[in-house]
Design a protein around this motif. Structure first.
Motif, PDB file in Angstrom:
ATOM      1  N   LYS A  18       0.596  -1.130   0.416  1.00  0.00           N
ATOM      2  CA  LYS A  18       0.064  -0.244  -0.243  1.00  0.00           C
ATOM      3  C   LYS A  18       1.023   1.195  -0.163  1.00  0.00           C
ATOM      4  N   LYS A  19       1.979   0.443   0.236  1.00  0.00           N
ATOM      5  CA  LYS A  19       3.060   2.200   0.615  1.00  0.00           C
ATOM      6  C   LYS A  19       2.671   3.297  -0.947  1.00  0.00           C
ATOM      7  N   SER A  20       3.374   2.708  -1.655  1.00  0.00           N
ATOM      8  CA  SER A  20       3.015   2.822  -3.333  1.00  0.00           C
ATOM      9  C   SER A  20       1.600   3.978  -3.705  1.00  0.00           C
ATOM     10  N   ASP A  21       1.352   3.166  -3.265  1.00  0.00           N
ATOM     11  CA  ASP A  21      -0.689   3.425  -3.513  1.00  0.00           C
ATOM     12  C   ASP A  21      -1.299   4.725  -3.603  1.00  0.00           C
ATOM     13  N   LEU A  22      -0.489   5.654  -2.894  1.00  0.00           N
ATOM     14  CA  LEU A  22      -1.287   6.620  -2.891  1.00  0.00           C
ATOM     15  C   LEU A  22      -1.825   7.567  -4.444  1.00  0.00           C
ATOM     16  N   ALA A  23      -2.865   8.009  -3.890  1.00  0.00           N
ATOM     17  CA  ALA A  23      -3.705   8.676  -5.086  1.00  0.00           C
ATOM     18  C   ALA A  23      -3.969  10.115  -4.871  1.00  0.00           C
ATOM     19  N   VAL A  24      -3.023  11.090  -5.627  1.00  0.00           N
ATOM     20  CA  VAL A  24      -3.856  12.603  -5.097  1.00  0.00           C
ATOM     21  C   VAL A  24      -4.189  12.706  -6.176  1.00  0.00           C
ATOM     22  N   SER A  25      -4.978  14.056  -5.910  1.00  0.00           N
ATOM     23  CA  SER A  25      -5.410  15.040  -7.105  1.00  0.00           C
ATOM     24  C   SER A  25      -5.927  16.174  -6.144  1.00  0.00           C
ATOM     25  N   PHE A  26      -4.749  17.579  -6.956  1.00  0.00           N
ATOM     26  CA  PHE A  26      -4.596  18.252  -7.004  1.00  0.00           C
ATOM     27  C   PHE A  26      -4.938  19.615  -7.430  1.00  0.00           C
ATOM     28  N   ARG A  41      -1.553  13.134  -9.241  1.00  0.00           N
ATOM     29  CA  ARG A  41      -0.431  12.396  -9.572  1.00  0.00           C
ATOM     30  C   ARG A  41      -0.952  10.907  -8.998  1.00  0.00           C
ATOM     31  N   GLY A  42      -0.268   9.506  -9.285  1.00  0.00           N
ATOM     32  CA  GLY A  42       0.155   8.311  -8.215  1.00  0.00           C
ATOM     33  C   GLY A  42      -0.954   7.635  -8.956  1.00  0.00           C
ATOM     34  N   ILE A  43      -2.278   6.674  -8.535  1.00  0.00           N
ATOM     35  CA  ILE A  43      -2.339   5.333  -8.632  1.00  0.00           C
ATOM     36  C   ILE A  43      -3.697   5.875  -8.684  1.00  0.00           C
ATOM     37  N   LYS A  44      -5.045   5.931  -9.804  1.00  0.00           N
ATOM     38  CA  LYS A  44      -5.729   6.147 -10.157  1.00  0.00           C
ATOM     39  C   LYS A  44      -6.771   4.804  -9.883  1.00  0.00           C
ATOM     40  N   PHE A  50       3.841  15.922  -4.922  1.00  0.00           N
ATOM     41  CA  PHE A  50       3.470  14.455  -5.121  1.00  0.00           C
ATOM     42  C   PHE A  50       4.780  14.300  -3.770  1.00  0.00           C
ATOM     43  N   ASP A  51       6.318  14.783  -4.029  1.00  0.00           N
ATOM     44  CA  ASP A  51       7.346  13.560  -3.672  1.00  0.00           C
ATOM     45  C   ASP A  51       6.931  14.357  -2.068  1.00  0.00           C
ATOM     46  N   GLU A  52       5.866  16.206  -2.193  1.00  0.00           N
ATOM     47  CA  GLU A  52       6.492  16.298  -0.741  1.00  0.00           C
ATOM     48  C   GLU A  52       5.105  15.508   0.519  1.00  0.00           C
ATOM     49  N   MET A  53       3.671  15.274  -0.742  1.00  0.00           N
ATOM     50  CA  MET A  53       3.093  14.661  -0.112  1.00  0.00           C
ATOM     51  C   MET A  53       3.432  12.974   0.087  1.00  0.00           C
ATOM     52  N   ARG A  54       3.805  12.400  -0.121  1.00  0.00           N
ATOM     53  CA  ARG A  54       4.264  11.081  -0.079  1.00  0.00           C
ATOM     54  C   ARG A  54       5.081  10.938   1.415  1.00  0.00           C
ATOM     55  N   LYS A  55       5.886  11.984   1.516  1.00  0.00           N
ATOM     56  CA  LYS A  55       6.945  12.406   2.828  1.00  0.00           C
ATOM     57  C   LYS A  55       5.990  12.771   3.787  1.00  0.00           C
ATOM     58  N   LEU A  56       4.736  13.371   3.675  1.00  0.00           N
ATOM     59  CA  LEU A  56       3.842  13.596   4.872  1.00  0.00           C
ATOM     60  C   LEU A  56       2.418  12.591   5.117  1.00  0.00           C
ATOM     61  N   VAL A  57       2.495  11.816   4.298  1.00  0.00           N
ATOM     62  CA  VAL A  57       1.807  10.700   4.773  1.00  0.00           C
ATOM     63  C   VAL A  57       1.784   9.969   5.835  1.00  0.00           C
ATOM     64  N   ASP A  58       3.910   9.908   5.261  1.00  0.00           N
ATOM     65  CA  ASP A  58       4.369   9.129   6.378  1.00  0.00           C
ATOM     66  C   ASP A  58       4.875   9.509   8.326  1.00  0.00           C
ATOM     67  N   THR A  59       4.308  10.255   8.152  1.00  0.00           N
ATOM     68  CA  THR A  59       3.883  11.055   9.403  1.00  0.00           C
ATOM     69  C   THR A  59       2.800  11.193  10.050  1.00  0.00           C
ATOM     70  N   PHE A  60       1.518  10.571   8.695  1.00  0.00           N
ATOM     71  CA  PHE A  60      -0.033  10.499   9.534  1.00  0.00           C
ATOM     72  C   PHE A  60      -0.249   9.309  10.395  1.00  0.00           C
ATOM     73  N   PRO A  61      -0.989   8.849  11.628  1.00  0.00           N
ATOM     74  CA  PRO A  61      -0.123   7.933  11.963  1.00  0.00           C
ATOM     75  C   PRO A  61      -0.971   6.262  11.552  1.00  0.00           C
ATOM     76  N   PHE A  83      -6.395  11.279  -1.933  1.00  0.00           N
ATOM     77  CA  PHE A  83      -6.199  12.036  -1.077  1.00  0.00           C
ATOM     78  C   PHE A  83      -6.382  13.403  -2.407  1.00  0.00           C
ATOM     79  N   VAL A  84      -7.034  14.874  -1.613  1.00  0.00           N
ATOM     80  CA  VAL A  84      -7.127  15.921  -2.657  1.00  0.00           C
ATOM     81  C   VAL A  84      -6.178  16.793  -1.748  1.00  0.00           C
ATOM     82  N   VAL A  85      -6.282  17.422  -2.687  1.00  0.00           N
ATOM     83  CA  VAL A  85      -4.619  18.639  -1.652  1.00  0.00           C
ATOM     84  C   VAL A  85      -4.945  19.882  -2.751  1.00  0.00           C
TER      85      VAL A  85
END
Length: 740
Positions: A79-87, A98-101, A304-315, A323-325
């Protein structure tokens, strides 16, 4: 004691005797297997050496496998690379994804058979037969590349490519290939072949900012991957090798040629006959024309790179991956930045021998309003604004002067501009001359090299090696500003020989208009789930500003740096009625040219140069960089309240030329509002193409009965002003009428 001694002696004697007898029995037993003469050298010795080398190889492989298997330590690795983000932009308008739809993901059995066959025929024909590594294919690729004297054929299996996409980067190193091989074998033990193929089809980068064949089918053909025909499937399968090179919306001929190779592969692999692919050859696929769609791809990649790092800080308990960013980007400023760089390179790039540029525009809170990472994202996705480390030259000097002000110097302090040497290194000024006694303000205005070096020595005080101590103080201040680049200790550090990135440099300068508070560059303002629930907000959860230097020091520096724009090396950057300060930078052999400046509203850094570090034709920071900065900041300040710049005030109107005065007398637009470009701009060229199409359409309908024409329907929006402004000598349209 004698009894104890006797017992010890007896025990040792008995032990030795028993060991000797045991060895003799072992030797007698092993003699039964003794092989001598030619049989020993033909069979026994090679097997023995093979066992020894095999054991050593296994130990070595285990050591090499450790870094690879660390990548799989996270139980949630799939799931780690399963991130899907609409900007969204800062105003809530969609700008890309960016990411998987996830919602568009379709089962493997629903993919067209021709798409599966085209992928296997081109990428890995023995996919269902090997264990993760295609040994025969790798050996063939090695021989082919050796014969060609370069990389002509890839040997990676689909599993290896998936391992790279899931866990590794695209760097071409031996270490990455080793990790890739181990991870491929590991994936084969965890997933079925169909699961591996499905993940590969869903997660491979396909160009145009899309991931997966379904996303690519929507982007290139406006249809689901379920509905693609053979010609379209061949074109999609051809993208796996080099999505940038073969993207049909960028280079349709290359994409069709690659698709034809895929059709050849289908026939060679025995998946289809020549008759079956004949129709696809005669009627190749045509992609949707997206040339007019200007997505801020460099910005989206970084966000998207910033968002991936940010998601790692979530619980850890948080499982949401869609996500929608809302980002800090302002598309008006973004387009202005892209057009300014393209126009300058098109007009003057050849004269200056400059092929690339990058720029970053930032709010004073560190939010990035615009980012251009290169001239053409389609040609190169390398982001020169965030990933390229280049020498800043004299634009690094403000950190030196700030350090001096923090250690007792004042803007009016006198330093003698004269020869100085540190060891066998003796810096020279531009023009190889000296100015004698100058103030710090005069030194930064004229961009004198000797003065910062002398300051670095003076900052060391009475230390045994004062220059080294002084440079350490300068680095410490630069760190407070937010510079995270390595900054190795070299004698030439004070004049900008150590490399930095454009985004760090731009946001570090925000410390000056921020009254000494440093901020962190960021793109993400707000994160919400796909259902609209708020997850993270920068003003609430982001990193807070830090007081890096006193407000008085920041004001002194702003006052000093304003002279660089008003009367120094950056006069082209001056903004009419807007307080401006900044610093130019030019490196040895003119390899890099910078201008980094700020107002009370924004900060912006502009860099020009070449990717191969070749010199430009005497380009300085006061030429194209300063002019580009001016053009971008004029657009950035449209419609915003101009803020006072502490230490400078509210700015002044620039002096008008006689021609400008005559224009104003005739009620024409002010020269500060718009300036006719010396040659045709990109927008003007696009408008001419549209006019040509309109004339062609008119010629085709010349024999038809005349119809009432609407004066505004035949020309695109903004046609009159834009076209007139593109003609030399014509009155320019006011800047306020720019496209929003």
């Amino acid at each position: 004691m004698l009894d104890l001694d006797a017992r010890i002696d007896s025990t040792l004697f008995s032990t030795g005797k028993g060991a000797r007898e045991l060895y003799e029995r072992y030797s007698a037993f092993m003699d039964r297997f003794y092989v001598g003469r030619w049989k020993r050298w033909v069979f026994i010795e090679p097997l023995s050496e093979a066992a020894t080398l095999g054991l050593g190889g296994m130990v070595l492989m285990l050591a090499l496998a450790v870094p690879a298997f660390r990548e799989t330590a996270d139980e949630d690795w799939l799931k780690k690379s399963d991130l899907a983000v609409s900007f969204l932009d800062r105003y809530g308008n969609p700008i890309g994804s960016r990411g998987i739809k996830h919602n568009d993901s379709i089962p493997l059995e629903d993919f067209p058979d021709v798409l599966i066959k085209a992928t296997l025929a081109t990428e890995d024909r023995r996919f269902y037969d090997h264990f993760g590594i295609d040994v025969a294919g790798t050996a063939r690729a090695i021989v082919t590349n050796a014969q060609a004297g370069g990389v002509r054929q890839g040997g990676s299996s689909i599993t290896q490519q998936l391992a790279k996409n899931l866990f590794l980067s695209n760097e071409r190193t031996i270490e990455r290939k080793v990790n890739e091989a181990f991870l491929a074998i590991w994936l084969e033990t965890r997933l079925t072949k169909n699961e591996i193929l499905k993940l590969y089809l869903d997660r491979a980068y396909m160009g145009g900012g899309t991931f997966g064949v379904d996303g690519a089918a929507h982007f290139y053909f406006n249809k689901s991957a379920r509905d693609v025909n053979l010609a379209e499937a061949a074109m999609l399968a051809g993208l796996f090798k080099a999505p940038t090179k073969y993207a049909p919306h960028i280079n349709l001929p290359a994409a069709r040629a690659r698709a034809n190779v895929v059709l050849d592969n289908l026939v060679d692999a025995g998946f289809m006959t020549e008759g079956q692919v004949f129709g696809a050859r005669r009627n190749p696929a045509t992609a949707v024309d997206r040339r007019d769609e200007n997505s801020p791809n460099y910005y989206l990649d970084w966000a998207f790179d910033e968002m991936r790092k940010l998601v790692d800080t979530f619980p850890k308990s948080y499982n949401e991956r869609v996500f929608v960013v809302r980002t800090a980007i302002d598309m008006n400023v973004q387009r202005a930045a892209e057009e300014a760089i393209e126009n300058q390179l098109r007009q003057f790039g050849r004269d200056y021998h400059a092929t690339q540029a990058a720029t970053v525009v930032s709010d004073l809170d560190g939010g990035i309003r615009a980012m251009v990472g290169g001239r053409d994202y389609g040609a190169s996705q390398f982001n020169r604004a965030t990933d390229a480390y280049r020498q800043p030259g004299s634009s690094f000097k403000p950190y030196v002067y700030t350090t001096a002000l923090l250690n007792g110097f004042k803007p009016t302090s006198i330093v003698v501009d004269g020869p100085v040497c540190i060891g066998n290194w003796c810096p020279q000024n531009y023009g190889h001359s000296y100015s004698g006694a100058v103030t710090l303000t005069q030194a930064i205005t004229r961009s004198i090299n000797v003065v910062p070096v002398k300051l670095s020595i003076a900052l060391g005080g009475k230390a045994p090696n004062p220059a080294k101590v002084g440079r350490a103080k300068i680095v410490e201040v630069a760190r407070r500003f937010g510079i995270k680049a390595p900054l190795p200790d070299t004698p030439s550090l004070p004049i900008g020989s150590d490399e930095v990135t454009v985004v760090e440099h731009a946001v570090a300068y925000a410390t000056f208009p921020n009254k000494g508070k440093s901020v962190t560059p960021h793109s993400v303002l707000e994160v919400r789930t796909g259902a609209g629930d708020l997850v993270w907000r920068f003003d609430r959860d982001g990193k807070k500003p830090l007081q890096a230097i006193p407000a008085s020091t920041a004001a002194d520096m702003a006052q000093m740096m304003s002279h660089v724009v008003s009367e120094g090396t950056a006069r082209r950057a001056a903004l009419d009625g807007i307080p401006t300060a900044g610093k130019t930078g030019t490196t040895n052999a003119y390899r890099d040219a910078w201008f980094v400046g700020y107002t009370g509203n924004f900060t912006c850094a502009v860099w020009y140069g070449n990717d191969d570090y070749s010199p430009t034709n005497r380009m300085t920071g006061g030429s194209l960089p300063a002019q580009t900065w001016h053009d971008i900041m004029v657009a950035a300040h449209q419609g915003v309240e101009i803020k006072e710049l502490t230490g400078v005030g509210m700015g002044t109107k620039l002096p008008s030329s006689p021609a400008a005065a005559a224009m104003a007398a005739n009620a024409g637009p002010k020269p500060s509002e718009a300036k006719p470009p010396p040659v045709l701009t990109k927008r003007g060229a696009d408008i001419l193409v549209r006019v040509e199409k309109l004339l062609d359409d008119a010629a085709k309908t010349a024999d038809e009965p005349a119809k009432p024409a609407k004066s505004t329907s035949s020309a695109p929006a903004g046609f009159t002003d834009s076209f007139a402004s593109a003609l030399p000598g014509s009155p320019a349209a006011p800047a306020a009428s720019r496209k929003n």
